[in-house]
Design an enzyme around this catalytic site. Structure first.
Site, mmCIF file in Angstrom:
data_model
loop_
_atom_site.group_PDB
_atom_site.id
_atom_site.type_symbol
_atom_site.label_atom_id
_atom_site.label_comp_id
_atom_site.label_asym_id
_atom_site.label_seq_id
_atom_site.Cartn_x
_atom_site.Cartn_y
_atom_site.Cartn_z
ATOM 1 N N ARG A 191 0.862 -1.261 0.047
ATOM 2 C CA ARG A 191 0.088 -0.052 0.031
ATOM 3 C C ARG A 191 0.715 1.214 0.035
ATOM 4 O O ARG A 191 1.409 1.610 0.875
ATOM 5 C CB ARG A 191 -1.030 0.058 1.189
ATOM 6 C CG ARG A 191 -1.835 1.299 1.176
ATOM 7 C CD ARG A 191 -2.960 1.103 2.123
ATOM 8 N NE ARG A 191 -2.774 1.289 3.415
ATOM 9 C CZ ARG A 191 -3.612 1.346 4.263
ATOM 10 N NH1 ARG A 191 -5.171 1.951 4.033
ATOM 11 N NH2 ARG A 191 -3.509 1.348 5.563
ATOM 12 N N ASP A 214 -4.625 4.264 14.243
ATOM 13 C CA ASP A 214 -4.078 4.734 13.167
ATOM 14 C C ASP A 214 -4.471 6.003 12.542
ATOM 15 O O ASP A 214 -5.248 6.676 13.317
ATOM 16 C CB ASP A 214 -3.807 3.634 11.857
ATOM 17 C CG ASP A 214 -4.974 3.206 11.460
ATOM 18 O OD1 ASP A 214 -6.032 4.010 11.752
ATOM 19 O OD2 ASP A 214 -5.164 2.325 10.529
#
Length: 586
Positions: free
Chosen positions: A220, A501
């Site tokens: 990613r 996150d």
């Protein structure tokens, strides 16, 4: 030696047997190492070196300049391995090729936001692309290792070597190898993460299994809103996702192909089909320049923005040669409502801790539409990540955590999801058992969800509910701790039994900003949320959280939530913030 050269050429040309027209591959001249199972280990190829020299000559001819910052202390080997003149030339040419497209795309985002603000219009399914939505077509098939995507490990920053190793040795189907939400892009962590991926793919990471025996790396790169401060192409900082993607492809693509393990990607924070079209152009250009069959790269798009939810068919269509489906990301998706409509009183999002879950109508409609759309087009549909953590060894509560995750993920399985993510490695086995019992088989592409009839009003329906004092405190604590983690070069942290996150930080700071903007009232006491209240709760949070040194993070948090105009991404804000920049190379 002649036999080794012949063997290498066979490996290099293996994936040129079909696809679009390509230039002949350059002859390799370096020897190879043969392992016991006879697998060829291509540490470095003459073809890549010659091709890199060609790129250098080409960028000089085209007047493209490139500059890269020196390595942080201790990462000299990573820097010299990754940022060879050939690799830098390749990335520079990639960035130069798409520089104008990236700028235009980012401007288009701003323009659309302005138009919606001025007109009060809301997104809808476009009449211009009705033909794509209503006609019959399928995405191209995916490789064998992507047929089963039951469990991916999420938020695995490869800069955290021990966590990355743990993921590589796990029984997950895939690893979200993360340079985005769960990762902080300092120069140190970026080089370390890219180098660890390089070592893993080249079977050189100590303690790691061979890459063909590990879970597939779902790489990613950063999202389009991020830039790489440490490389300039033609005097401009390069787009973060192109820096990441270019180096990952240049150094690893051929080995991943030869080992039936990639290259596969997650794409973050797309806002519509035009951005998918840009990624598709990047894929085609890169594959062509690296002599890779078109369609070899496969990518899963995370639907994390309310605007993208109206263009799912179109996104899959633009990426149909390279698509491996769509993924749901609840907190970034919810935060995008504040991003796009946060100033509107009819779009105030209630307390996420109490009133926002995948069972609420707007999120359930979104996930049902992802599944229906993907399966109609022959693509995988995957759910989001469970952030829950199992307690440490000898601590109670493990069964309760497993039960909570199983309840949430069983709902997704019954909806037709082909897979989802967990953070905790200990949750992989329970999730596999869940699939074995309720949805045996590699995937659920046969579940067409003809019962789903989602309209624009379903996607835009705000959940009912209020704001609680505990919810406000929780959002403040998450926001401060995330900023503090970033200032230390860490992309995620643990808090109250969950991994947090940038996605949870986005929704946390977005809600505080929106509740202040609209003078929301606490349902506990009826008090109005004010600047003074938030400042007081920030000071209380600093006392409750204990660790010293969070004053800077608290100051930045207040700065963000008190802004007149909503900062679009917390990561962009921090990536450009002077406190963060001053420590990036340390």
């Amino acid at each position: 030696m002649a036999e080794q050269q012949k063997r290498r050429l066979q490996v290099l040309q293996k994936h040129l047997s079909s696809g679009r027209k390509h230039q002949p591959r350059l002859t390799a001249t370096e020897p190879v190492t043969l392992h016991s199972e006879g697998q060829v280990c291509m540490v470095e190829t003459g073809a890549k070196l010659k091709q890199g020299t060609k790129f250098q000559e080409q960028i000089k001819k085209r007047g493209i300049s490139a500059e890269v910052q020196p390595p942080p202390r201790g990462l000299e080997q990573a820097h010299s391995t990754l940022l060879t003149p050939e690799a830098v030339a390749f990335v520079a040419r990639l960035c130069a090729e798409f520089d104008r497209d990236v700028d235009q795309m980012l401007r288009a985002r701003v323009l659309r936001k302005i138009q919606m603000d001025q007109s009060g219009e809301l997104p809808d399914f476009s009449e211009k692309t009705r033909r794509i939505r209503e006609s019959e077509w399928k995405v191209h098939s995916v490789p064998r290792r992507l047929q089963n995507r039951h469990v991916d490990l999420g938020d695995v920053s490869p800069a955290n070597t021990q966590h990355f190793l743990q993921a590589l040795k796990s029984k997950a189907e895939g690893i979200q190898t993360d340079f985005d939400d769960g990762h902080c892009p300092t120069w140190t962590t970026q080089l370390k993460g890219l180098y660890n991926v390089y070592l893993a793919v080249h079977n050189k990471l100590p303690g790691a299994p061979r890459i063909s025996n590990a879970p597939v790396l779902m790489l990613r790169p950063r999202a389009w809103n991020m830039v790489e401060h440490n490389m300039l192409a033609n005097g401009k900082e390069v787009p973060g996702p192109l820096f990441d993607f270019g180096l990952l492809m240049f150094h690893n693509a051929h080995l991943l192909i030869d080992r039936d393990s990639g290259p596969f990607f997650y794409l973050s924070k797309l806002e519509g089909a035009s951005e998918a079209r840009l990624w598709n152009k990047v894929f085609i250009w890169t594959q062509d320049k690296l002599d890779i069959r078109i369609g070899t790269v496969k990518a899963c798009v995370l639907i994390e923005n309310i605007l993208a939810s109206f263009e799912m068919h179109e996104i899959l269509y633009e990426l149909r040669e390279h698509s491996l489906g769509l993924n749901c990301g609840m907190w970034d998706y919810s935060a995008s409502f504040v991003n796009k409509f946060g100033h509107r009183p009819d779009f105030v999002l209630p307390d996420r801790s109490k009133y926002v879950s995948m069972e609420r109508h707007f999120l359930k409609s979104y996930m049902d539409l992802v599944i229906q759309t993907c399966h109609r087009r022959g693509a995988h549909a995957t759910g989001g990540m469970s952030a829950l953590l199992l307690p440490g060894e000898g601590q109670a509560g493990g069964k309760d955590v497993v039960d909570r995750v199983c309840r949430a993920k069983l709902s997704e399985i019954k909806s037709g999801a082909d897979g989802f993510m967990v953070y905790d490695v200990g949750l992989i086995r329970p999730m596999h058992l869940l699939y074995d019992k309720f949805a045996p088989g590699a995937n659920q592409l046969h579940v067409k969800r003809a019962d789903v009839h989602v309209e624009s009003k379903d996607l835009l329906q705000m959940p009912t509910g209020g704001v609680t004092l505990n919810g406000l405190k929780h959002n403040i604590a998450v926001g401060i701790q995330f900023i503090n983690a970033w200032l230390k070069g860490q992309g995620h942290f643990f808090y109250k039994g969950c991994v947090e996150d940038s996605a949870t930080a986005e929704i946390s700071r977005s809600q505080v900003w929106q509740w202040l903007r609209h003078s929301a009232r606490l349902e506990d006491s009826g008090e109005t949320i004010t600047r003074g209240m938030v400042e007081g709760l920030v000071q209380q949070a600093l006392q409750d959280l204990h660790p010293a040194g969070m004053d800077a993070a608290a100051g930045i948090f207040l700065e963000i939530v008190l802004k007149r105009d909503f900062p679009e991404f917390i990561t962009t804000y921090l990536n450009l913030e002077h406190t963060f920049l001053s420590g990036k190379s340390s």
